[in-house]
Design a protein around this motif. Sequence first.
Motif, short mmCIF file in Angstrom:
data_model
loop_
_atom_site.label_atom_id
_atom_site.label_comp_id
_atom_site.label_asym_id
_atom_site.label_seq_id
_atom_site.Cartn_x
_atom_site.Cartn_y
_atom_site.Cartn_z
N LEU A 32 0.86 -1.18 0.00
CA LEU A 32 0.00 0.00 0.00
C LEU A 32 0.90 1.23 0.00
N SER A 33 0.44 2.31 -0.64
CA SER A 33 1.24 3.53 -0.60
C SER A 33 0.41 4.75 -0.98
N ASN A 34 0.71 5.85 -0.31
CA ASN A 34 0.17 7.15 -0.68
C ASN A 34 1.36 8.10 -0.79
N PRO A 35 2.11 8.04 -1.92
CA PRO A 35 3.30 8.89 -2.05
C PRO A 35 2.90 10.35 -2.19
N PRO A 36 3.83 11.27 -1.94
CA PRO A 36 3.51 12.70 -2.08
C PRO A 36 3.12 13.04 -3.51
N PHE A 46 7.57 5.72 -7.39
CA PHE A 46 7.07 4.86 -6.33
C PHE A 46 6.29 3.68 -6.91
N LEU A 47 5.57 3.92 -8.00
CA LEU A 47 4.86 2.83 -8.67
C LEU A 47 5.84 1.76 -9.12
N MET A 48 6.93 2.18 -9.77
CA MET A 48 7.93 1.20 -10.24
C MET A 48 8.63 0.52 -9.07
N HIS A 49 8.87 1.28 -8.00
CA HIS A 49 9.49 0.69 -6.81
C HIS A 49 8.63 -0.46 -6.28
N LEU A 50 7.31 -0.23 -6.22
CA LEU A 50 6.42 -1.28 -5.72
C LEU A 50 6.39 -2.48 -6.66
N ILE A 51 6.42 -2.22 -7.97
CA ILE A 51 6.44 -3.33 -8.93
C ILE A 51 7.68 -4.20 -8.69
N SER A 52 8.81 -3.55 -8.37
CA SER A 52 10.05 -4.30 -8.13
C SER A 52 9.96 -5.16 -6.86
N LYS A 53 9.01 -4.84 -5.98
CA LYS A 53 8.85 -5.58 -4.73
C LYS A 53 7.81 -6.70 -4.83
N MET A 54 7.25 -6.89 -6.01
CA MET A 54 6.23 -7.93 -6.17
C MET A 54 6.87 -9.32 -6.12
N ARG A 55 6.23 -10.18 -5.36
CA ARG A 55 6.68 -11.57 -5.29
C ARG A 55 6.41 -12.24 -6.65
N ALA A 63 -1.95 -1.47 -3.92
CA ALA A 63 -2.80 -0.31 -4.22
C ALA A 63 -2.00 0.95 -3.90
N ILE A 64 -2.05 1.91 -4.80
CA ILE A 64 -1.30 3.16 -4.62
C ILE A 64 -2.19 4.33 -5.02
N VAL A 65 -2.12 5.41 -4.24
CA VAL A 65 -2.88 6.63 -4.54
C VAL A 65 -2.00 7.56 -5.38
N LEU A 110 -2.70 -2.91 -8.76
CA LEU A 110 -1.88 -3.72 -9.66
C LEU A 110 -1.64 -5.10 -9.06
N SER A 111 -1.53 -6.10 -9.93
CA SER A 111 -1.27 -7.47 -9.49
C SER A 111 -0.59 -8.25 -10.60
#
Length: 611
Positions: free
Chosen positions: A282-286, A325-334, A344-346, A397-398
């Motif tokens: 989950l993330s709500n980046p600036p 931040f979106l790409m950062h989260l994609i890199s953390k996907m199992r 989910a990201i805002v 995203l999934s």
Amino acid sequence: MNQQALSTFIWSVADLLRGDYKQADYGKVILPFTVLRRIDCVLEPTKDAVLAEFEAKTAAGVNPVPFLLRKAGQTFYNTSKLDMRLLIGDQDNIAANLYAYIQGFSEDVRDIFERFEFAAQIDRLAKAKLLYQITEKFARVDLHPDKVTNMQMGQIFEELIRRFSELSNETAGEHFTPREVIKLMVNLLFVEDDDILSKPGVVRTIYDPTAGTGGMLSIADEYIVEHNDKARLVMNGQELNPESYAICKADMLIKGQDVSNITFGNTLSEDGHAGAKFDYMLSNPPFGVEWKKVEKDVRTEHEQKGFNGRFGPGLPRVSDGSLLFLMHLISKMRPAVDGGSRFAIVLNGSPLFTGGAGSGESEIRRYVLENDLLEAIIALPADMFYNTGIATYVWVLSNRKPTHRKGKTQLIDGSSFWKKMRRSLGSKRKEICEEDIAIITRLFGNFSEAHIAMLLDPNGNEVGRKVVSQGEAPPDAPNGGKVKLAPLARIFSNEAFGYRAITVERPLRDEQGNVVVGTRGKTKGDLQADNSLRDTENVPLSVSVEEYFVQEVLPHAKDAWIDHEKTKMGYEIPFNMHFHVFEPPRTLQEIDSELKQVTGRILEMIAELSA
């Protein structure tokens, strides 16, 4: 401690601070003291055993840490002979003893108080001759786990954070995401996984790279416990702001989480969880914040590591780092073979369409859509956040889409699901109620298209509304009124958001109007293009470029041609366009009739004035 008791206690402490502290600074005292008292209460039952173990292992020359953790039964301990009860027994040495007590904690706890800059508050309170009174008040509050559970303590802590955020509205949005927005995101995250999460003993990981005070992680944990108290959610996060980091780490500590999973620093330049993968995120980046400070680190990773790093697809413009931040989260996907991930990201509206074909933003969208990672985008109402009134969207995203979602993306317009707040908080004037959260969650979970039917009375006023799912008949219109349908949820193939940007050239002509042809090199014999007549056209991926050119360009420019070497692929998601409802203008007869009525009223008023 119930809410009434909490309120009474908070403001009794605030009364002591009034005059020596500004209202906006009350939290700098009350938050760390609340954490200190809770930890003090948690460690009380094992205090003697820990001290005895510490003395024995130190005398034997053995590293005492693992033994102390085992004796404490927690992820932290304290080796000082003092506690808060003993502290108030020595009024003259309260400051020195409080310092010593803090230093007796294990490293993670000391780190929390350092981030709170608690030492500075001890000095300030001592100089104001308030330290003993404040310490005594907290020492007499019972926050033992047998009186206040971890869940209750977390809610109390959240209430404290909310109150102090409200006292300083100008900074509330920096570390506080509205609870109802987080609830919606959490519902979207888990709605399709009820079967998995209901199994006894299940353990899942969750991560927030912009953790703030930990609200998203906490509400996700509440959801899991509510649905399966035998499940466990291991929380991970990173935060840049020192005070927010301290609050988040303390909240995790209070709830029995491993606080070493909460790291400090800038996520984009110092990944505190390098190499780690998570089940949920989950993330709500600036919003709209430039990333110039970390540009060197980010560009270096992009250029040297490519797709082996976090920013392989491309880099957005420096003025907005949301897509980083979106790409950062994609890199953390199992990996999907290991169960995959969902997050989910805002984001604000900019990542939907900013940047033409070939730009960093477009290439990031291309990567997301061509790898079939995007499940849905949900538009939120405006005026939902404390520090901005702009339109916002939740992207889901999934990499483990169920079969019926593969190759498709769902768009849901939730912008009309809100109620007005009784009192604004900064820029926040609206909130989403539980019923609306349930509707949006259901639309996402069912992966269905839907309309919203607005029931209008004869005067055009809305008297009701109903969600009409695909295949359902719209409701009957009120007497003399009508039903207005607007799209609420739509499903598109991923390809629908792609296009080819083609360059259309026209020949260069001399003063006599003759076509200029190249005379040397590679261009010898070729028509020369007139740069001033050059144009670009965006051709949807579902349409043949040649057919489009013949039908849309040649009828208007018979001498035009396509420079195929300049063709670029692009992706954009024009969200609002897909939900626009065309309303034809009124007929001339209606306008004429209205004008006659207005003219008649004006003539009557003039006659009355003349009488």
